[in-house]
Design a protein around this motif. Structure first.
Motif, PDB file in Angstrom:
ATOM      1  N   ALA A 110      24.561  44.676  35.756  1.00  0.00           N
ATOM      2  CA  ALA A 110      25.895  44.898  35.511  1.00  0.00           C
ATOM      3  C   ALA A 110      26.670  45.186  36.976  1.00  0.00           C
ATOM      4  O   ALA A 110      27.823  44.707  37.373  1.00  0.00           O
ATOM      5  CB  ALA A 110      26.177  45.973  34.748  1.00  0.00           C
ATOM      6  N   ARG A 111      25.864  46.025  38.039  1.00  0.00           N
ATOM      7  CA  ARG A 111      26.306  46.547  39.039  1.00  0.00           C
ATOM      8  C   ARG A 111      26.461  45.216  40.111  1.00  0.00           C
ATOM      9  O   ARG A 111      27.418  45.248  40.904  1.00  0.00           O
ATOM     10  CB  ARG A 111      25.593  47.491  39.747  1.00  0.00           C
ATOM     11  CG  ARG A 111      25.562  49.050  39.054  1.00  0.00           C
ATOM     12  CD  ARG A 111      26.868  49.343  39.338  1.00  0.00           C
ATOM     13  NE  ARG A 111      27.248  49.572  41.077  1.00  0.00           N
ATOM     14  CZ  ARG A 111      27.057  50.703  41.567  1.00  0.00           C
ATOM     15  NH1 ARG A 111      26.767  51.999  40.823  1.00  0.00           N
ATOM     16  NH2 ARG A 111      27.324  50.875  42.709  1.00  0.00           N
ATOM     17  N   ILE A 112      25.664  44.495  39.956  1.00  0.00           N
ATOM     18  CA  ILE A 112      25.602  43.146  40.555  1.00  0.00           C
ATOM     19  C   ILE A 112      26.872  42.011  40.054  1.00  0.00           C
ATOM     20  O   ILE A 112      27.428  41.494  40.693  1.00  0.00           O
ATOM     21  CB  ILE A 112      24.287  42.485  41.127  1.00  0.00           C
ATOM     22  CG1 ILE A 112      23.408  43.448  41.734  1.00  0.00           C
ATOM     23  CG2 ILE A 112      24.453  41.022  41.575  1.00  0.00           C
ATOM     24  CD1 ILE A 112      21.972  42.901  41.795  1.00  0.00           C
ATOM     25  N   GLY A 113      26.609  42.084  38.748  1.00  0.00           N
ATOM     26  CA  GLY A 113      27.516  41.013  38.156  1.00  0.00           C
ATOM     27  C   GLY A 113      28.937  41.160  38.333  1.00  0.00           C
ATOM     28  O   GLY A 113      29.579  40.007  38.511  1.00  0.00           O
ATOM     29  N   LYS A 114      29.223  42.514  38.127  1.00  0.00           N
ATOM     30  CA  LYS A 114      30.724  42.731  38.564  1.00  0.00           C
ATOM     31  C   LYS A 114      31.422  42.285  39.836  1.00  0.00           C
ATOM     32  O   LYS A 114      32.535  41.605  39.877  1.00  0.00           O
ATOM     33  CB  LYS A 114      30.965  44.229  38.126  1.00  0.00           C
ATOM     34  CG  LYS A 114      32.718  44.497  38.215  1.00  0.00           C
ATOM     35  CD  LYS A 114      32.744  46.053  37.868  1.00  0.00           C
ATOM     36  CE  LYS A 114      34.550  46.201  38.045  1.00  0.00           C
ATOM     37  NZ  LYS A 114      34.700  47.290  38.893  1.00  0.00           N
ATOM     38  N   PRO A 115      30.742  42.708  40.912  1.00  0.00           N
ATOM     39  CA  PRO A 115      31.335  42.252  42.186  1.00  0.00           C
ATOM     40  C   PRO A 115      31.380  40.568  42.313  1.00  0.00           C
ATOM     41  O   PRO A 115      31.930  39.837  42.920  1.00  0.00           O
ATOM     42  CB  PRO A 115      30.291  42.785  43.215  1.00  0.00           C
ATOM     43  CG  PRO A 115      29.385  43.501  42.546  1.00  0.00           C
ATOM     44  CD  PRO A 115      29.916  43.581  41.082  1.00  0.00           C
ATOM     45  N   MET A 116      30.229  39.910  41.663  1.00  0.00           N
ATOM     46  CA  MET A 116      30.218  38.512  41.619  1.00  0.00           C
ATOM     47  C   MET A 116      31.572  38.039  40.796  1.00  0.00           C
ATOM     48  O   MET A 116      31.775  37.094  41.291  1.00  0.00           O
ATOM     49  CB  MET A 116      28.856  37.849  40.888  1.00  0.00           C
ATOM     50  CG  MET A 116      27.668  38.149  41.598  1.00  0.00           C
ATOM     51  SD  MET A 116      26.280  37.714  40.907  1.00  0.00           S
ATOM     52  CE  MET A 116      26.144  36.020  40.942  1.00  0.00           C
TER      53      MET A 116
END
Lengths: 507, 558
Positions: A110-116
């Motif tokens: 989730a923490r990586i997905g959001k900035p993506m």
């Protein structure tokens, strides 16, 4: 129990960027398993700003395929296995059928997905700035000849009933949609048991492919089901595939088709196992449940680390090519979207540069780089054993921390960022989005270097290099196409199933 | 089946926490600490005696696993002794930060105490490393399957970085051991968090069983004011502290304040140890509070902007500064050296965070303001200001009551506290929450009976039968006849189904319809008929039924 395949793994990288998406109905509850974004339409659009001949590509604000899950109406829960597996969610979460949907995803994904998602929106904005906002009405190109061309170029055309469905091509979601989507997210840790709807127990375990990627176990009163997306047994960065937690589940939904994109030899082996990807309808076959005597012997076989040694060798090879290019005075552009590969590449490149005492700056130009790089150094419990040892020894988890400190690596959010020009020195090595070569800083840098034969472009195999390079013709830059490990090797599938001992496997 | 809790340490005292719980046939050791006040046999929990009582050949067979809640010496100090000297080789679990930081604490303490007591009970640095190699790290909320039956899970406890409360479950028996915890968030850690669990027993710390603390922000403001006043007057601030925990918390507070106020006065860390610890804190940011986690992408709060490089000679430099020096309590080392230099000037300030053991200079300073301190052969004139910081990362009495009420366990056991306060808290828990509460002393054990749930299957006919019955909304209480010959009346708000519970040897119990029982037993039906003698009874029953129906209708109307 009913399983519907909404989309098969698409795009390059063995389904890394766009994993398969399924709808699972169980005891009257509808689970959506992964919801990636399909960027295949993007290749048909010309990147902006236009320079010379667009090569017959559409000159307009790009549109994107709507995830097939939209047509299925509402779902009760979404299980996401990776950061890329949630990029399509903002299309859905605003719809009426999704008001009460919960999205389960690991904290890290989730923490990586959001900035993506945010980066995608930001890069897309460049088109909007150029052409003006995209209205809901269908733009001109949708009616003309160009549409057919788009269809022929886009591999999606083969999927039945999709060709003439213009409603599936929509503008990208907005930052508001992203926020809304993230509000529905319930983040979990590996091994955390969450209760859903009172009767289901959901549990994520590491899949080894990427930081935060997971397999899911759904335990219902009557059956236990494993959702097994692409997995890697021993990883060089993420926590190893935790297959032992999946043992003895009744059904496995096996959606790891990465090996299909591998060499022919592997494919042949796979055919022996009568798996067929193109037939996306249900293909059930029962696996003989052996008595476990030899299952233990298989464990060392499946988790030996040839795969990762091979992977490191591959990345070392890329490094030597990069090294060759910078030595001859050319710059290197690496538009690769895999976090794990980027992190490994950085470590290996810097090692190589250090040993040769060649001083070439490395740039990472991405809006999310700073956030993600800082984040990767703070998640020891999600990393592989050898990196966890670094925590216990008090060292930084990844090499980039040291590189940043020593001033060998620079992070900038944009090409026009303050300070970039001062630090810029060619030849240099640049890592930046986007792998489609339609979005982001990669477009501008490729324009700059495409005619220089000393320069090198490193792209991932399977992204349709010919099409994606079309607007940059004529090309003098060297192009290195490479593939990365993105799932279980075909030869290991059988022993793996032997260890897990499911009653049924669904492919 | 009973849960047996043997308290090996921290029973009616603070120090050497160690509780061994036998739950569902599994023996789990929670914490393995040492007592810092003793230098004799009472230093470690009495393992040998426990082993003899269990009648096991060695510790590895006797104990299923050891779980450590956090890295304080009174919770982990005896672990290297237990594994390397006593020879325990089974699994050991602790959280990632605990595993990363524990070797520091152990080694630091080992160095300080070296030569203070007999050699044979002391472990070496190599022992610490060997011991830590055996540890399996775990994440919060991760369900760890220790063996086939035993499951453990860690919950956030807040006390220090990586502190955890441990949930353990075998079959239907479940328990929580809290370790030390804090129910209010502090500068860098969040408050303890746990799910609502069904527990047979809760073992909780009770350090502050009787006291309720005032708000933290007020104390923080007071501290900052004192420091600011001192440095603006050109004075030096000495903060004697241990390397981990408090140093980071106070430094964050100061760094933040410096930023807001635009202060330029340097902040120093004396020991390399603390700087090294900061490196760990940066990587373990995921274990701090939510607020920090959300903001750290922009700026890692453990990247202190105002902390400057320090060298020993700097203590002679003129001008104001703030110095964090180890060890705490001013027992020697660099904090003593700085104290000697700075104490004679009234411009300077010494801030004492936390508890000081009697006999230390810190303790003397806390008990009223002396003008002269004698240490070994030197006399130190104390003219500087003294500031006491009453920060404690333990929960107070309200927190303990809140947690106990939230978890609503069937029993409560208090450890890690002082006897009179524990007695007071026991009374409160028993009277206010109505839970049996115990506070055993060291080497005493408490046995708690547990409930056992029996899983049984019901046949389809029985369930449809019940559904039909419920549809009729019959209010009749029905008898459930047990196959073993016992009968019991089941009364509930809803109508109970009628059936037969069949319990056969080597088969799981099953609920059947009456007809099905006959099929299973292969017998015909025999009927016994009664002739009603008085028609009035029938009439009474009928009127009863009608009343019930009316009541039903009433209910429906509402």
């Amino acid at each position: 129990m009913k399983l519907t395949c909404l989309s098969a793994a698409a795009g390059g990288g063995g389904g890394y960027h766009s994993p398969a998406s399924h709808l699972l109905e169980l005891e009257g509850v509808r689970f959506l398993l992964d919801c990636p974004i399909d960027l295949s339409a993007l290749a048909a659009f010309a990147p902006v700003p236009l320079a010379g001949d667009a090569g017959g590509l559409i000159r307009a604000v790009p549109r994107y395929w709507l995830p097939a899950a939209v047509k299925e109406g509402g779902v009760d829960a979404v299980l996401v296995s990776s950061a890329t597996g949630m990029l399509g969610l903002p299309f859905l979460t605003g719809l009426p059928g999704f008001t009460n949907t919960k999205v389960y995803v690991t904290e890290v994904a989730a923490r990586i997905g959001k900035p993506m998602m945010e980066e995608l929106v930001e890069m897309h904005r460049e088109f909007v700035r150029y052409y003006g906002p995209d209205t809901d009405a269908s733009p001109k190109w949708m009616e003309g000849e160009e549409l057919n061309e788009l269809m022929s170029m886009s591999q999606k055309a083969v999927i039945e009933g999709r060709e003439n469905d213009l409603t599936s091509l929509v503008p990208l979601y907005s930052p508001g949609n992203v926020e809304e989507c993230m509000h529905k997210v319930q983040s979990v840790k590996y091994g955390e048991e969450v209760c859903f709807n009172g009767i289901f127990m959901l549990k994520a375990s590491s899949s080894g492919l990427e930081l935060g990627n997971s397999t899911w176990t759904i335990q219902s009163p009557r059956a236990s089901i494993t959702y097994l997306p692409s997995s890697v047994f021993v990883s060089a960065h993420a926590l190893d595939f935790d297959y032992s937690s999946l043992k003895e589940n009744d059904v496995i939904l096996f959606s790891d088709f990465s090996s299909l994109n591998d060499t022919d030899e592997d494919n042949e082996k796979l055919n022996e196992h009568s798996m067929d990807e193109t037939d996306s309808s249900l293909c059930r076959y029962s696996v003989f449940r052996d008595d476990g005597a030899d299952a233990d012997e298989r464990v060392p076989f499946v988790c030996n680390n040839d795969d990762i040694t091979e992977e490191i060798e591959r990345i070392s090879f890329i490094c030597s090519c990069i090294f060759g290019a910078v030595k001859s005075g050319g710059s290197v552009l690496i538009p690769i979207g895999r976090l794990g590969v980027i992190l490994l590449l950085l470590e290996l490149i810097s090692e190589m540069l250090h040993s040769s005492s060649l001083k070439v700056p490395i740039f990472v130009i991405s809006e999310t780089a700073e956030e993600i790089f800082a984040f990767t150094n703070t998640l020891p419990e999600w990393l592989c054993k050898s990196r966890q040892e670094k925590l216990f020894a008090g060292e930084a988890l990844f090499g980039h921390v040291e590189l940043l400190k020593e001033g060998k690596l620079f992070l900038f959010p944009h090409l026009h960022s303050k300070g970039l020009l001062a630090a810029w020195k060619e030849p240099c090595i640049v890592l930046c989005p986007h792998w489609s070569l339609r979005l982001g800083p990669a477009v501008h840098l490729l324009r700059r270097w495409h005619a220089d034969k000393r320069c090198l472009l490193v792209v991932e195999q399977g992204n349709g290099a010919e099409l994606s390079l079309k607007p940059f013709m004529p090309l003098a830059i060297q192009v290195l196409e490479c593939s990365f490990l993105s799932g279980v090797r075909a030869g290991k599938i059988d022993p793996l199933l032997g260890v897990l001992k499911p009653k049924f496997v669904m492919v | 089946m009973a849960i047996e809790c043997l308290v090996l340490g921290a029973g009616q005292e603070v120090g050497k926490s160690c509780v061994v719980v036998t739950i569902g046939g599994k023996r789990v050791m929670f914490d393995c600490g040492m007592h810092m006040g003793y230098h004799d046999d009472r230093h470690y929990p009495d393992f040998a005696r426990a082993l003899a009582a269990w009648g096991a050949p060695d510790f590895t067979t006797a104990i299923s696993c050891v779980v450590i809640t956090h890295f304080h010496m009174d919770h982990i100090g005896a672990l290297p002794y237990f594994t390397e000297v006593c020879g325990y080789h089974g699994p050991i679990y602790m959280t990632y930060p605990t595993k990363a930081l524990a070797p520091f604490m152990l080694e630091d303490y080992r160095k300080v105490t070296m030569g203070q007591r007999g050699e044979e009970k002391q472990y070496s640095y190599e022992d610490i490393l060997r011991c830590m190699k055996k540890v399996t790290p775990m994440d919060l909320k991760q369900t760890v399957q220790v063996d086939k039956d035993l499951v453990i899970r860690a919950y956030y406890a807040g006390h220090v970085i990586g502190a955890a409360m441990i949930y353990a479950k075998v079959g239907d028996a479940a328990m929580v051991y809290t370790g030390d915890y804090n129910m209010t968030p502090d500068r860098h850690l969040g408050a303890a968090q746990i799910d609502r669990l069904k527990l047979d027993v809760l073992i909780t710390e009770s350090t502050y069983a009787k006291s309720i603390r005032d708000s933290k922000p007020a104390r923080e403001r007071e501290f900052l004011k004192a420091v600011h006043k001192c440095v603006s007057g050109g004075g030096k601030v000495l903060i004697p502290t241990f390397a981990l925990g408090r140093a980071q918390e106070l430094c964050m507070l100061l760094d933040d304040y410096w930023e807001r106020m635009g202060l330029k006065v340097p902040i120093y860390f004396s020991a390399g140890l603390t700087i090294q610890a900061n490196v760990y804190y940066k990587m373990l940011i995921g274990w701090t509070s939510q607020k920090i986690k959300d903001s750290h992408t922009v700026h890692n709060p453990f990247d202190f902007k105002h902390v400057c490089h320090f060298e020993r000679s700097f203590i002679n430099n003129p001008g104001p500064c703030v110095l964090f020096a180890t060890p705490g309590m001013i027992t020697g080392g660099f904090s003593l050296e700085a104290f000697k230099k700075w104490a004679p000037s009234e411009k300077n300030l010494v801030t004492l965070p936390g508890y000081c053991v009697s006999g230390t200079i810190g303790h003397k300073l806390m008990c009223g303001k002396p003008t002269r301190v004698d240490y070994e052969d030197t006399h130190i004139d104390v003219r500087c200001q003294i500031h006491q910081l009453a920060f404690s990362p333990h929960t107070d009495s309200k927190g303990i009551m809140d947690l106990t009420e939230f978890l609503s366990p069937k029993n409560v056991i208090l450890v890690h506290g002082e006897k009179p306060q524990m007695a007071f808290l026991k009374e409160r828990i028993e009277s206010e929450l109505g839970m049996p509460c115990y506070y055993p002393g060291n080497n005493e054990s408490v046995s708690i009976p547990t409930t056992q749930n029996l899983k049984m299957s019901a046949t389809e006919r029985f369930i449809t039968g019940c559904a039909v019955e419920q549809g009729k909304r019959s209010l009749h209480k029905r008898n459930l006849i047990y196959g073993t010959g016992l009968s019991e009346e089941i009364g509930s708000d809803e109508a109970a189904g009628e059936g037969v519970l069949l319990m056969q040897k080597h088969k799981s119990p099953k609920i059947l319809c009456e007809d099905e029982l006959l099929e299973v037993l292969g017998m015909g039906r025999h009927l016994v008929q009664f002739e009603p003698m008085v028609s009035r009874i029938v009439a009474a029953v009928e009127s009863e039924l009608q009343r019930a129906k009316a009541a039903d209708l009433d209910n429906d109307g509402k």
